[in-house]
Enzyme design. Sequence first.
Site, mmCIF file in Angstrom:
data_model
loop_
_atom_site.group_PDB
_atom_site.id
_atom_site.type_symbol
_atom_site.label_atom_id
_atom_site.label_comp_id
_atom_site.label_asym_id
_atom_site.label_seq_id
_atom_site.Cartn_x
_atom_site.Cartn_y
_atom_site.Cartn_z
ATOM 1 N N VAL A 1 0.858 -1.206 0.000
ATOM 2 C CA VAL A 1 0.000 0.000 0.000
ATOM 3 C C VAL A 1 0.889 1.248 0.000
ATOM 4 O O VAL A 1 0.457 2.325 0.371
ATOM 5 C CB VAL A 1 -0.979 0.073 1.200
ATOM 6 C CG1 VAL A 1 -2.107 -0.908 1.083
ATOM 7 C CG2 VAL A 1 -0.261 -0.074 2.519
ATOM 8 N N ALA A 2 2.163 1.082 -0.395
ATOM 9 C CA ALA A 2 3.075 2.248 -0.374
ATOM 10 C C ALA A 2 3.060 2.952 -1.726
ATOM 11 O O ALA A 2 2.233 3.832 -1.971
ATOM 12 C CB ALA A 2 4.476 1.787 0.013
ATOM 13 N N ARG A 3 3.927 2.549 -2.615
ATOM 14 C CA ARG A 3 3.944 3.072 -3.980
ATOM 15 C C ARG A 3 4.318 1.929 -4.916
ATOM 16 O O ARG A 3 5.184 1.105 -4.577
ATOM 17 C CB ARG A 3 4.980 4.201 -4.133
ATOM 18 C CG ARG A 3 4.509 5.558 -3.594
ATOM 19 C CD ARG A 3 3.329 6.117 -4.400
ATOM 20 N NE ARG A 3 2.809 7.373 -3.894
ATOM 21 C CZ ARG A 3 1.772 7.506 -3.052
ATOM 22 N NH1 ARG A 3 1.154 6.422 -2.600
ATOM 23 N NH2 ARG A 3 1.346 8.687 -2.686
ATOM 24 N N HIS B 1 -5.965 2.108 -5.428
ATOM 25 C CA HIS B 1 -5.350 3.137 -4.571
ATOM 26 C C HIS B 1 -6.364 3.662 -3.546
ATOM 27 O O HIS B 1 -6.703 4.844 -3.527
ATOM 28 C CB HIS B 1 -4.804 4.282 -5.437
ATOM 29 C CG HIS B 1 -3.747 5.080 -4.738
ATOM 30 N ND1 HIS B 1 -2.669 5.608 -5.378
ATOM 31 C CD2 HIS B 1 -3.594 5.458 -3.445
ATOM 32 C CE1 HIS B 1 -1.908 6.263 -4.529
ATOM 33 N NE2 HIS B 1 -2.456 6.188 -3.334
ATOM 34 N N LEU B 2 -6.812 2.715 -2.715
ATOM 35 C CA LEU B 2 -7.866 3.056 -1.753
ATOM 36 C C LEU B 2 -7.339 3.291 -0.346
ATOM 37 O O LEU B 2 -8.117 3.525 0.579
ATOM 38 C CB LEU B 2 -8.897 1.905 -1.694
ATOM 39 C CG LEU B 2 -9.837 1.743 -2.885
ATOM 40 C CD1 LEU B 2 -10.797 0.585 -2.639
ATOM 41 C CD2 LEU B 2 -10.627 3.024 -3.116
ATOM 42 N N GLY B 3 -6.010 3.191 -0.182
ATOM 43 C CA GLY B 3 -5.440 3.247 1.168
ATOM 44 C C GLY B 3 -5.982 4.371 2.031
ATOM 45 O O GLY B 3 -6.301 4.177 3.204
ATOM 46 N N ALA B 4 -6.112 5.547 1.453
ATOM 47 C CA ALA B 4 -6.518 6.708 2.262
ATOM 48 C C ALA B 4 -8.017 6.930 2.226
ATOM 49 O O ALA B 4 -8.520 7.875 2.831
ATOM 50 C CB ALA B 4 -5.803 7.948 1.734
ATOM 51 N N GLU C 1 -0.776 4.431 -12.761
ATOM 52 C CA GLU C 1 -2.144 4.406 -12.236
ATOM 53 C C GLU C 1 -3.073 5.233 -13.118
ATOM 54 O O GLU C 1 -2.732 6.385 -13.424
ATOM 55 C CB GLU C 1 -2.164 4.932 -10.797
ATOM 56 C CG GLU C 1 -1.433 3.991 -9.854
ATOM 57 C CD GLU C 1 -1.549 4.380 -8.371
ATOM 58 O OE1 GLU C 1 -2.246 5.363 -8.056
ATOM 59 O OE2 GLU C 1 -0.928 3.692 -7.560
HETATM 60 N N1 LIG Z 1 -2.037 3.682 -0.572
HETATM 61 C C1 LIG Z 1 -2.330 4.853 -0.028
HETATM 62 O O1 LIG Z 1 -3.411 5.392 -0.248
HETATM 63 C C2 LIG Z 1 -1.337 5.532 0.860
HETATM 64 C C3 LIG Z 1 0.010 5.342 0.663
HETATM 65 N N2 LIG Z 1 0.935 5.960 1.465
HETATM 66 C C4 LIG Z 1 2.344 5.676 1.192
HETATM 67 O O2 LIG Z 1 2.886 4.854 2.236
HETATM 68 C C5 LIG Z 1 4.282 5.084 2.362
HETATM 69 C C6 LIG Z 1 4.669 5.309 3.831
HETATM 70 O O3 LIG Z 1 4.079 6.508 4.295
HETATM 71 P P1 LIG Z 1 4.407 7.045 5.767
HETATM 72 O O4 LIG Z 1 4.415 5.906 6.715
HETATM 73 O O5 LIG Z 1 3.494 8.185 5.982
HETATM 74 O O6 LIG Z 1 5.896 7.595 5.564
HETATM 75 P P2 LIG Z 1 7.039 7.748 6.682
HETATM 76 O O7 LIG Z 1 8.027 8.691 6.144
HETATM 77 O O8 LIG Z 1 6.419 8.044 8.005
HETATM 78 O O9 LIG Z 1 7.683 6.282 6.749
HETATM 79 C C7 LIG Z 1 8.516 5.752 5.758
HETATM 80 C C8 LIG Z 1 9.571 4.894 6.452
HETATM 81 O O10 LIG Z 1 10.328 4.209 5.453
HETATM 82 C C9 LIG Z 1 11.668 4.147 5.922
HETATM 83 N N3 LIG Z 1 12.603 3.871 4.838
HETATM 84 C C10 LIG Z 1 13.175 4.742 3.968
HETATM 85 N N4 LIG Z 1 14.034 4.091 3.143
HETATM 86 C C11 LIG Z 1 13.985 2.785 3.501
HETATM 87 C C12 LIG Z 1 14.642 1.620 3.031
HETATM 88 N N5 LIG Z 1 15.510 1.672 2.009
HETATM 89 N N6 LIG Z 1 14.363 0.433 3.624
HETATM 90 C C13 LIG Z 1 13.476 0.373 4.650
HETATM 91 N N7 LIG Z 1 12.829 1.455 5.150
HETATM 92 C C14 LIG Z 1 13.073 2.636 4.573
HETATM 93 C C15 LIG Z 1 11.891 5.502 6.574
HETATM 94 O O11 LIG Z 1 12.966 5.461 7.487
HETATM 95 C C16 LIG Z 1 10.565 5.740 7.260
HETATM 96 O O12 LIG Z 1 10.617 5.294 8.611
HETATM 97 C C17 LIG Z 1 4.568 6.278 1.440
HETATM 98 O O13 LIG Z 1 5.070 5.766 0.233
HETATM 99 C C18 LIG Z 1 3.228 6.914 1.206
HETATM 100 O O14 LIG Z 1 3.166 7.631 0.018
HETATM 101 C C19 LIG Z 1 0.551 6.740 2.514
HETATM 102 C C20 LIG Z 1 -0.777 6.980 2.748
HETATM 103 C C21 LIG Z 1 -1.825 6.429 1.918
HETATM 104 O O1 LIG Z 2 -1.625 10.104 0.750
HETATM 105 C C1 LIG Z 2 -1.092 9.367 -0.079
HETATM 106 O O2 LIG Z 2 0.135 9.319 -0.299
HETATM 107 C C2 LIG Z 2 -1.920 8.482 -0.868
HETATM 108 O O3 LIG Z 2 -1.391 7.661 -1.572
HETATM 109 C C3 LIG Z 2 -3.398 8.691 -0.846
HETATM 110 O O4 LIG Z 2 -3.825 9.124 -2.125
HETATM 111 P P1 LIG Z 2 -5.332 9.702 -2.337
HETATM 112 O O5 LIG Z 2 -5.433 10.967 -1.537
HETATM 113 O O6 LIG Z 2 -6.255 8.654 -1.833
HETATM 114 O O7 LIG Z 2 -5.468 9.940 -3.792
#
Ligand SMILES: NC(=O)C1=CN([C@@H]2O[C@H](COP(=O)(O)OP(=O)(O)OC[C@H]3O[C@@H](n4cnc5c(N)ncnc54)[C@H](O)[C@@H]3O)[C@@H](O)[C@H]2O)C=CC1
Ligand SMILES: O=C(O)C(=O)COP(=O)(O)O
Length: 839
Positions: A288-290, A338-341, A319
């Site tokens: 659910v990251a990227r 892309h429903l995570g949020a 996407e």
């Molecule tokens: N699917 C969705 O709708 C959503 C996706 N995301 C995505 O989730 C991901 C994480 O978001 P957050 O937790 O808010 O970010 P964050 O910055 O709080 O956490 C990311 C973590 O990854 C670690 N990291 C960096 N490089 C690394 C590596 N090489 N190996 C292991 N760990 C490493 C960092 O030290 C950090 O602790 C982001 O890519 C964000 O865009 C976030 C919210 C919603």
């Molecule tokens: O906040 C993020 O990084 C997300 O991936 C969420 O994307 P969205 O606002 O649901 O289009």
Amino acid sequence: MASVKIPALNNPFVSLSFKSRLPSSFSVTFRDNLRFSRSSSRPQRRFLVVTASSASISGKPTVLVAEKLGEAGLSLLKQFAIVDCSYNLSPEELCTKISLCDALIVRSGTKVSREVFESSGGRLKVVGRAGVGIDNVDLAAATEHGCLVVNAPTANTVAAAEHGIALLAAMARNVAQADASVKAGKWQRNKYVGVSLVGKTIAILGFGKVGSEVARRAKGLGMHVIAHDPYASADRARAIGVDLVSFEEAVATADFISLHMPLTPATDKILNDETFAKMKKGVRIVNVARGGVIDEEALVRALDAGIVAQAALDVFTEEPPKQDSKLVQHERITVTPHLGASTMEAQEGVAIEIAEAVVGALKGELAATAVNAPMVPAEVLAELKPYVELAEKLGRLAVQLVAGVSGVKSLKVSYASSRAPDDLDTRVLRAMITKGLIEPISSAYVNLVNADYTAKQRGLRITEERIIIDGSSETPLESIQVQIANVESKFASAISDSGEIKVEGKVKDGIPHLTKVGSFEVDVSLEGSIILCRQVDQPGMIGKVGHILGEENVNVSFMSVGRTAPRKQAVMAIGVDDQPSKQSLQRIGEVPAIEESKLLLQLCAGIFAFGILSSAVVGYGNGKIFDITHKITSQLPTFGSVNGLGQFIWLVASIKNGSTVNVSEFKLGTHTGTHVDAPSHFFEKYYEQGFDVTSLSLQTLNGPALVVDVPRNNNITAEVMKSLKIPRGVHRVLFKTLNTDRRLMHSKQFASDFTGFKTDGAQWLVDNTDIKLVGLDYLSVSAYDDAAPTHHIFLRNREIVLVEGLNLDGIKPGKYNVHCLPLRMEGADGCPTRCILTA
Ligand SMILES: NC(=O)C1=CN([C@@H]2O[C@H](COP(=O)(O)OP(=O)(O)OC[C@H]3O[C@@H](n4cnc5c(N)ncnc54)[C@H](O)[C@@H]3O)[C@@H](O)[C@H]2O)C=CC1
Ligand SMILES: O=C(O)C(=O)COP(=O)(O)O
């Protein structure tokens, strides 16, 4: 009259400007008074000014909300601004509307491209991203246009974590597949037997905000939770009952892997063929990251090979993904769009967070969640610029040296200066070090307002020390030293005698230099990338390493050796302009006497630290002339040319010195500046049939032209070509790609994933347009994998001319006249070219 000798390239990516079979370097002799005319263009420098004050005539600013936003956020906005909620706008509609708006709010579904900023006519002051990732916003363009970008980094954390858990359970129990089967009238109880979660090991990769929330919930499901995050605090992990382990251990021991790291150069395709091969057979993966953190094609291979039993994906490299994508259609993959949020609660929270940030910014306050806020006020910058650059680079360098599983907890910064303590404000320097340390590894963006807070939130304690030295107080600082305690290092010699990772730097002639690594004195300018080697000091080491790099045509910009004593331990620091390949680094590591080596990448300061731009624009009558040539200089890389660039141009004999004629010669490497591409490199018969630049159609090279922006993060595919809507009758098109934003021009194949034409894009151009001049701002018009087939398509009918390596920095998309003047050399079918645009 002219003799032409051409470098043979051994780099398959680089297409030649000249016939490749000819020997290295070419020289041309001119008679008479040939002078290389240079335009009178004067580079203009300007500093970034980001301001955000509302400027509407009615008194109230207008906020365009382009994607659905929670009600609470909307009412907050309405108290302060006129709110226009217009969803599902086409890119054209968005560009039309934007000129009437002071702020824009989007989620991940709207591309806020350079064109949007250009169309705003300077009115757009703030872009609010209602979420974390800002991949859909062209940050460089925002900064150049003085537009602040703010995001909402915390309000959707729990929603993303819950979605991760939902996918985990749904995948393990085949919920989506079974649901589809029942709805199709089947009742397949045996087919959809699942696996249990309790007692299984889950590896969380990326233990940040979302990762740690997933960990908590997985513990509640009775799972054994391990995590890998080289920068996370081990204490924080322990508090949740999670063991931090190495990447190797995480992937090799996990039954389930859940990805929660940001997409960075280091995490790009971190799950690939190599890592899949190390996993337990039957592993299950959640993302659910990227999308980009997984090599999607390798995942399909791993599923088919039975290594990966199942995967559940919320995010994709592209996407929405293509409907016929093998990945999406794979029956053992569960997908969501892309429903995570996307929960009611998270969207309300995000809406409030972003509305507050946007309103604050419109009032002129600097939001803590500002992504591209200026780090340094212009007046401070004047004196501190090289030092803030040094500070950020030392932060970047130090964090790349960290290894092990204990996390970065404490940072000590020492400033040596002859100024009195209250005469030097170190806040900016501390913020820059924090920025350098945190941005490459997280989804956080650091600015002057949030630097200390962001560090604290990550459990990073920063202490500062002032060392007063004798000397002139004219220079603000003598040196900056950065130490990270209680960590292991990927380069053991970076650990000082007192046990910390230690790097120290100075500013020399206005340029930041690395002067100490661990206990070793070195001296290498902090530009490009750096290779560090520890060795037993002995003669010939520099030559051996230099030779390996030279063979790959990696340009060494600086080299220095620090040693404990003659013939004892030494550390060699090598600055390189280009990134060497893994193989070269391995060969360096294998040189007898070299005990360890490490490549440190991307020492360049973030683009948002200072928005200094330079452009070559000259006024001419009522119009403008833009020089779009990357001039060939002796600093350019030579990509395999043995002799490389020698003297650029010199007078061998001159009338002034008694000769009857002036005789000039010059020697160039190939394919480094703006040039007409050489068809014979890909098309043998061109050369055999006598094709050369003297037969080029000047009609093709001169006349009305379009400059178009292609979508970033993508190659030029048929789909992209189609979306550009280039009308029939347009003969000359210059394509602006990611290269223009990121200055990837001389970084060789590393950039070609998203800068060139794919075969289908070239075919589409040939079949559906009248384009005869294809100009690109990168070294090759084609994406790396497609180099030969793409060139074949373009060049097959001898009608299309390729001009590569254009300098389109600062050129806005639109209509111009192009004038390309190739250096017409006998016997060469490609050549350096001077190109200008007039508008
Ligand atoms: N699917 C969705 O709708 C959503 C996706 N995301 C995505 O989730 C991901 C994480 O978001 P957050 O937790 O808010 O970010 P964050 O910055 O709080 O956490 C990311 C973590 O990854 C670690 N990291 C960096 N490089 C690394 C590596 N090489 N190996 C292991 N760990 C490493 C960092 O030290 C950090 O602790 C982001 O890519 C964000 O865009 C976030 C919210 C919603
Ligand atoms: O906040 C993020 O990084 C997300 O991936 C969420 O994307 P969205 O606002 O649901 O289009």
